[in-house]
Each structure stands twice: as C-alpha cells, then as structure tokens.
Design a protein around this motif. Sequence first.
Motif, PDB file in Angstrom:
ATOM      1  N   VAL A 116       0.869  -1.172   0.000  1.00  0.00           N
ATOM      2  CA  VAL A 116       0.000   0.000   0.000  1.00  0.00           C
ATOM      3  C   VAL A 116       0.909   1.225   0.000  1.00  0.00           C
ATOM      4  O   VAL A 116       2.132   1.105   0.063  1.00  0.00           O
ATOM      5  CB  VAL A 116      -0.952   0.030   1.220  1.00  0.00           C
ATOM      6  N   THR A 117       0.302   2.399  -0.043  1.00  0.00           N
ATOM      7  CA  THR A 117       1.100   3.618   0.007  1.00  0.00           C
ATOM      8  C   THR A 117       1.165   4.141   1.445  1.00  0.00           C
ATOM      9  O   THR A 117       0.322   3.800   2.282  1.00  0.00           O
ATOM     10  CB  THR A 117       0.495   4.718  -0.887  1.00  0.00           C
ATOM     11  N   ALA A 118       2.140   4.979   1.688  1.00  0.00           N
ATOM     12  CA  ALA A 118       2.239   5.624   2.998  1.00  0.00           C
ATOM     13  C   ALA A 118       0.994   6.479   3.240  1.00  0.00           C
ATOM     14  O   ALA A 118       0.520   6.584   4.375  1.00  0.00           O
ATOM     15  CB  ALA A 118       3.510   6.464   3.075  1.00  0.00           C
ATOM     16  N   ASP A 119       0.456   7.063   2.175  1.00  0.00           N
ATOM     17  CA  ASP A 119      -0.771   7.851   2.318  1.00  0.00           C
ATOM     18  C   ASP A 119      -1.932   6.986   2.812  1.00  0.00           C
ATOM     19  O   ASP A 119      -2.776   7.452   3.571  1.00  0.00           O
ATOM     20  CB  ASP A 119      -1.159   8.512   0.987  1.00  0.00           C
ATOM     21  N   THR A 120      -1.978   5.742   2.380  1.00  0.00           N
ATOM     22  CA  THR A 120      -3.015   4.822   2.853  1.00  0.00           C
ATOM     23  C   THR A 120      -2.888   4.622   4.361  1.00  0.00           C
ATOM     24  O   THR A 120      -3.884   4.656   5.081  1.00  0.00           O
ATOM     25  CB  THR A 120      -2.914   3.471   2.117  1.00  0.00           C
ATOM     26  N   LEU A 121      -1.660   4.450   4.831  1.00  0.00           N
ATOM     27  CA  LEU A 121      -1.449   4.275   6.264  1.00  0.00           C
ATOM     28  C   LEU A 121      -1.859   5.535   7.029  1.00  0.00           C
ATOM     29  O   LEU A 121      -2.503   5.439   8.077  1.00  0.00           O
ATOM     30  CB  LEU A 121       0.005   3.932   6.562  1.00  0.00           C
ATOM     31  N   ARG A 122      -1.513   6.690   6.490  1.00  0.00           N
ATOM     32  CA  ARG A 122      -1.910   7.945   7.143  1.00  0.00           C
ATOM     33  C   ARG A 122      -3.436   8.078   7.162  1.00  0.00           C
ATOM     34  O   ARG A 122      -4.019   8.543   8.140  1.00  0.00           O
ATOM     35  CB  ARG A 122      -1.287   9.130   6.426  1.00  0.00           C
ATOM     36  N   TYR A 139      -5.643   5.590   7.208  1.00  0.00           N
ATOM     37  CA  TYR A 139      -6.155   4.676   8.236  1.00  0.00           C
ATOM     38  C   TYR A 139      -5.906   5.244   9.631  1.00  0.00           C
ATOM     39  O   TYR A 139      -6.734   5.097  10.519  1.00  0.00           O
ATOM     40  CB  TYR A 139      -5.541   3.286   8.091  1.00  0.00           C
ATOM     41  N   GLU A 140      -4.774   5.883   9.809  1.00  0.00           N
ATOM     42  CA  GLU A 140      -4.485   6.507  11.100  1.00  0.00           C
ATOM     43  C   GLU A 140      -5.473   7.646  11.376  1.00  0.00           C
ATOM     44  O   GLU A 140      -6.043   7.733  12.466  1.00  0.00           O
ATOM     45  CB  GLU A 140      -3.051   7.041  11.122  1.00  0.00           C
ATOM     46  N   LYS A 141      -5.693   8.483  10.377  1.00  0.00           N
ATOM     47  CA  LYS A 141      -6.622   9.611  10.520  1.00  0.00           C
ATOM     48  C   LYS A 141      -8.028   9.122  10.872  1.00  0.00           C
ATOM     49  O   LYS A 141      -8.761   9.769  11.613  1.00  0.00           O
ATOM     50  CB  LYS A 141      -6.658  10.407   9.217  1.00  0.00           C
ATOM     51  N   ASN A 142      -8.417   7.950  10.336  1.00  0.00           N
ATOM     52  CA  ASN A 142      -9.745   7.395  10.573  1.00  0.00           C
ATOM     53  C   ASN A 142      -9.797   6.432  11.760  1.00  0.00           C
ATOM     54  O   ASN A 142     -10.803   5.746  11.963  1.00  0.00           O
ATOM     55  CB  ASN A 142     -10.262   6.717   9.303  1.00  0.00           C
ATOM     56  N   GLY A 143      -8.737   6.378  12.537  1.00  0.00           N
ATOM     57  CA  GLY A 143      -8.732   5.609  13.769  1.00  0.00           C
ATOM     58  C   GLY A 143      -8.609   4.110  13.620  1.00  0.00           C
ATOM     59  O   GLY A 143      -8.883   3.372  14.568  1.00  0.00           O
ATOM     60  N   LEU A 144      -8.215   3.632  12.451  1.00  0.00           N
ATOM     61  CA  LEU A 144      -8.098   2.189  12.245  1.00  0.00           C
ATOM     62  C   LEU A 144      -6.709   1.655  12.577  1.00  0.00           C
ATOM     63  O   LEU A 144      -6.551   0.477  12.886  1.00  0.00           O
ATOM     64  CB  LEU A 144      -8.433   1.826  10.796  1.00  0.00           C
ATOM     65  N   LEU A 145      -5.713   2.503  12.486  1.00  0.00           N
ATOM     66  CA  LEU A 145      -4.330   2.072  12.672  1.00  0.00           C
ATOM     67  C   LEU A 145      -3.568   3.216  13.322  1.00  0.00           C
ATOM     68  O   LEU A 145      -3.816   4.379  13.001  1.00  0.00           O
ATOM     69  CB  LEU A 145      -3.716   1.747  11.297  1.00  0.00           C
ATOM     70  N   SER A 186     -16.904  -1.546   4.876  1.00  0.00           N
ATOM     71  CA  SER A 186     -16.646  -0.102   4.941  1.00  0.00           C
ATOM     72  C   SER A 186     -15.689   0.183   6.096  1.00  0.00           C
ATOM     73  O   SER A 186     -15.435  -0.683   6.947  1.00  0.00           O
ATOM     74  CB  SER A 186     -17.958   0.644   5.180  1.00  0.00           C
ATOM     75  N   LEU A 187     -15.181   1.417   6.151  1.00  0.00           N
ATOM     76  CA  LEU A 187     -14.292   1.791   7.249  1.00  0.00           C
ATOM     77  C   LEU A 187     -14.992   1.641   8.603  1.00  0.00           C
ATOM     78  O   LEU A 187     -14.395   1.179   9.573  1.00  0.00           O
ATOM     79  CB  LEU A 187     -13.799   3.223   7.073  1.00  0.00           C
ATOM     80  N   THR A 188     -16.262   2.019   8.657  1.00  0.00           N
ATOM     81  CA  THR A 188     -17.020   1.887   9.903  1.00  0.00           C
ATOM     82  C   THR A 188     -17.138   0.424  10.302  1.00  0.00           C
ATOM     83  O   THR A 188     -16.945   0.063  11.472  1.00  0.00           O
ATOM     84  CB  THR A 188     -18.418   2.515   9.750  1.00  0.00           C
ATOM     85  N   GLU A 189     -17.453  -0.423   9.327  1.00  0.00           N
ATOM     86  CA  GLU A 189     -17.581  -1.855   9.607  1.00  0.00           C
ATOM     87  C   GLU A 189     -16.236  -2.455  10.013  1.00  0.00           C
ATOM     88  O   GLU A 189     -16.170  -3.293  10.915  1.00  0.00           O
ATOM     89  CB  GLU A 189     -18.146  -2.578   8.395  1.00  0.00           C
ATOM     90  N   ILE A 190     -15.163  -2.000   9.362  1.00  0.00           N
ATOM     91  CA  ILE A 190     -13.825  -2.489   9.719  1.00  0.00           C
ATOM     92  C   ILE A 190     -13.493  -2.074  11.145  1.00  0.00           C
ATOM     93  O   ILE A 190     -12.941  -2.859  11.916  1.00  0.00           O
ATOM     94  CB  ILE A 190     -12.770  -1.983   8.713  1.00  0.00           C
ATOM     95  N   SER A 191     -13.854  -0.867  11.505  1.00  0.00           N
ATOM     96  CA  SER A 191     -13.634  -0.410  12.875  1.00  0.00           C
ATOM     97  C   SER A 191     -14.374  -1.304  13.868  1.00  0.00           C
ATOM     98  O   SER A 191     -13.815  -1.687  14.912  1.00  0.00           O
ATOM     99  CB  SER A 191     -14.093   1.045  13.015  1.00  0.00           C
TER     100      SER A 191
END
Length: 133
Positions: free
Chosen positions: A13-19, A21-27, A60-65
């Motif tokens: 994945v890209t570093a932006d993807t990690l950022r 996920y971090e911004k959205n509280g997943l990682l 979705s991100l919510t479901e993943i959370s």
Amino acid sequence: MYRIGELATACEVTADTLRFYEKNGLLSPSSRSDKGYRLYTDEDARHLKFILRAKAMGFSLTEISELLNIEASRSDWACADVKGMVEAKAAELQRKIDEMTRLRDSLQELADACCGGPESAIHCSILDTLETK
C-alpha cells in the motif's frame, strides 16, 4: 520496527493509505522515533493486513472499525455477532448485484432496440426513450 514507508511497501500500500487509516482511527503507530517518524511493529503489520483483507471483502471503514473492536476483545463477543455482520454484508452486496443486473438489463434492452446504423440520430430510439421516460 517499521517506518511508514517500510510497512507500506511490505503490505503493498502507500504511505498515504497508512496515514488515511491513522486519521480514521483504524491504525496507529506503536511509537515515534526521536525525529517523529512513525514506528510500527509486527503486530501493527498484522493489524494492517486484517484491515486490508476486510476492505477487500467489501467492508466499509465503519464496519472495519467494528470488526477491529471485536477482534481486540474477542472474549466479549459471540461468533454469532461476527457472523451477523458478515451475513448483513453479503445481503447488502446481493442487493447491489441485483440492482446492477437490473441496470445492465435495462441498458441492454435500450441497445437492442436501436438499429445502431450510420444514419442520423434524429430518430434514435435510445435518445427517444431517455427523453420520454
């Protein structure tokens, strides 16, 4: 320990993807270096792979959370809770498939009604149908 680029490369994945996920509280990184670089552990890599697999399954991100919360405290949940989420996602996807199938069939019906010839589109059945419906 992985820096953000190393973890991103390792998980394709890209570093932006990690950022993101971090911004959205997943990682979140386990720590930061003296210079402020995000540092991730093998456990963070496993966590990211969980997120990516869930995303690939259509969650979705919510479901993943929600899944991550369940995964973090498995003993507080029943298998039925997780199964219910998966069945709900499968039903949602089936509804989308059914709708897409109806759309495809409608488009094919329009295409089949059209002569498709080189003449002017003045009397094009597709345009006429879209105009009157």
